[in-house]
Scaffold this active site. Structure first.
Site, PDB file in Angstrom:
ATOM      1  N   SER A 125       0.814  -1.216   0.000  1.00 56.11           N
ATOM      2  CA  SER A 125       0.000   0.000   0.000  1.00 56.11           C
ATOM      3  C   SER A 125       0.846   1.263   0.000  1.00 56.11           C
ATOM      4  CB  SER A 125      -0.953   0.011   1.202  1.00 56.11           C
ATOM      5  OG  SER A 125      -0.221   0.078   2.416  1.00 56.11           O
ATOM      6  N   UNK A 126       2.157   1.111  -0.001  1.00 46.86           N
ATOM      7  CA  UNK A 126       3.062   2.264  -0.077  1.00 46.86           C
ATOM      8  C   UNK A 126       3.347   2.541  -1.555  1.00 46.86           C
ATOM      9  N   PRO A 127       2.799   3.624  -2.129  1.00 48.53           N
ATOM     10  CA  PRO A 127       2.933   3.858  -3.571  1.00 48.53           C
ATOM     11  C   PRO A 127       4.370   3.906  -4.066  1.00 48.53           C
ATOM     12  CG  PRO A 127       1.232   5.276  -2.663  1.00 48.53           C
ATOM     13  CD  PRO A 127       1.915   4.626  -1.499  1.00 48.53           C
ATOM     14  N   PHE A 129       7.014   2.526  -2.781  1.00 50.96           N
ATOM     15  CA  PHE A 129       7.623   1.200  -2.673  1.00 50.96           C
ATOM     16  C   PHE A 129       7.295   0.368  -3.907  1.00 50.96           C
ATOM     17  CE2 PHE A 129       7.362  -3.290  -1.316  1.00 50.96           C
ATOM     18  CZ  PHE A 129       8.662  -3.480  -0.870  1.00 50.96           C
TER      19      PHE A 129
END
EC number: 1.21.99.3
Length: 257
Positions: A125-127, A129
Site C-alpha cells: 500500500s506504499u505507492p 515502494f
C-alpha cells in the site's frame, strides 16, 4: 541502551506537539486556501515520486493530507524514528521474521559469509515502494552473483482503513499474521527475484530498523554497511546500486591470496 523512560516521554510529547501544529496549520490552509498549498504539496510529490506515478492524480492523495488518519500515521513514524539506534558500521539487529510458509526465522539467517545482504522494507500500500519495485528487481538481477537480497514486508503504509489514498491497493490493516502473509504474497506476482518474509505482528524488525513506511539497508558480516533514509522521500534504490558497485570494484582491486 534506549532513552530513559522520562526522557523518551518528553521527546515524544515534543514530537506530538510539533506534528499536531503542522497538521492544524496544514488543515486550515488546505480547507481555506487550497490553491495556496497546492504548489507545496506538488513539490513534495516530486520528491516522493508520486508526481511520476501514473496510478495517482493529485486528487487521489492530496485531500487526505492533514486528516486524522494522516496525523496518527505521521506521529507513529516520527515516534519510531525517535528510538532509531541503527548506525552505519554498527552491529545489525537480528530481528525475527516469518517466511511466507509460516516458518519463523531471523534476519541473520539470510547472511552468507561476507556477501552483502540488501534489506528492502515496505508494503504494497506504499505507492513509492511499489513504483520503485522494478528498480529493486534490477538490483537483484545486476548483483545477485555477489550479494543477497531480502524483502521484509511490514505493516501497511496506506491501509484502506487507515491513511488511505484513492486508486491505491486495497489492503486493510493486518489484524493477524495470516493477513500480513496474505498481503505479502501479492508481491510474488511481481516476481521479486529474492525471498520475501514478513515482520512479526509486534513489528519488531520495523521498530529496530526504523523502517516505516519503507527503507533500504545493506548489511555485511553482521554490520550495517549502508543505511538508507526513511521513505518515501529518501527511498533510493540507486544509492544501493552505487554501494554494491563500489564493493564490486573494491573486491576486484583486492589482492588475491
Amino acid at each position: 541502551m534506549g532513552l530513559p523512560g522520562l526522557g523518551l516521554l518528553l521527546k515524544r510529547f515534543g514530537v506530538l506537539v510539533r506534528v499536531a501544529l503542522k497538521v492544524a496549520v496544514g488543515k486550515v490552509l488546505l480547507t481555506l486556501w487550497p490553491s495556496a498549498i497546492r504548489p507545496h504539496l506538488l513539490a513534495m510529490s516530486e520528491k516522493t515520486g508520486m508526481a511520476k506515478n501514473p496510478r495517482f492524480t493529485y486528487e487521489d492523495w492530496a485531500p487526505t493530507f492533514f486528516s486524522t488518519q494522516y496525523f496518527w500515521f505521521v506521529l507513529k513514524v516520527n515516534w519510531q524514528q525517535l528510538e532509531d539506534r541503527t548506525k552505519q558500521g554498527d552491529i545489525a539487529p537480528d530481528s525475527p521474521v516469518v517466511h511466507l510458509s509460516g516458518q519463523r526465522a531471523r534476519l541473520w539467517d539470510f547472511m552468507q559469509g561476507n556477501r552483502p545482504l540488501v534489506l528492502n522494507f515496505g508494503s504494497c500500500s506504499u505507492p513509492s515502494f511499489l513504483f520503485k519495485f522494478d528498480q529493486f528487481k534490477r538490483l537483484v538481477e545486476d548483483f545477485s552473483s555477489v550479494a543477497d537480497f531480502l524483502t521484509v514486508y511490514i505493516e501497511e503504509a496506506h491501509a484502506s482503513d487507515g491513511w488511505a489514498f484513492k486508486n491505491n491497493v486495497d489492503i486493510r490493516r493486518h489484524r493477524d499474521l495470516q493477513e500480513r502473509l496474505q498481503a505479502a504474497r501479492l508481491l510474488l506476482d511481481r516476481n521479486p527475484g529474492c525471498p520475501v518474509v514478513v515482520d512479526t505482528m509486534e513489528n519488531r524488525s520495523s521498530q529496530l530498523y526504523a523502517a516505516l513506511p519503507e527503507r533500504l539497508y545493506v548489511l555485511q558480516e553482521g554490520r550495517i554497511l549502508y543505511k538508507g533514509g526513511p521513505g518515501p522521500w529518501n527511498y533510493h534504490p540507486e544509492e544501493v546500486h552505487a554501494v554494491l558497485e563500489q564493493l564490486c570494484r573494491s573486491s576486484a582491486q583486492s589482492p588475491r591470496l
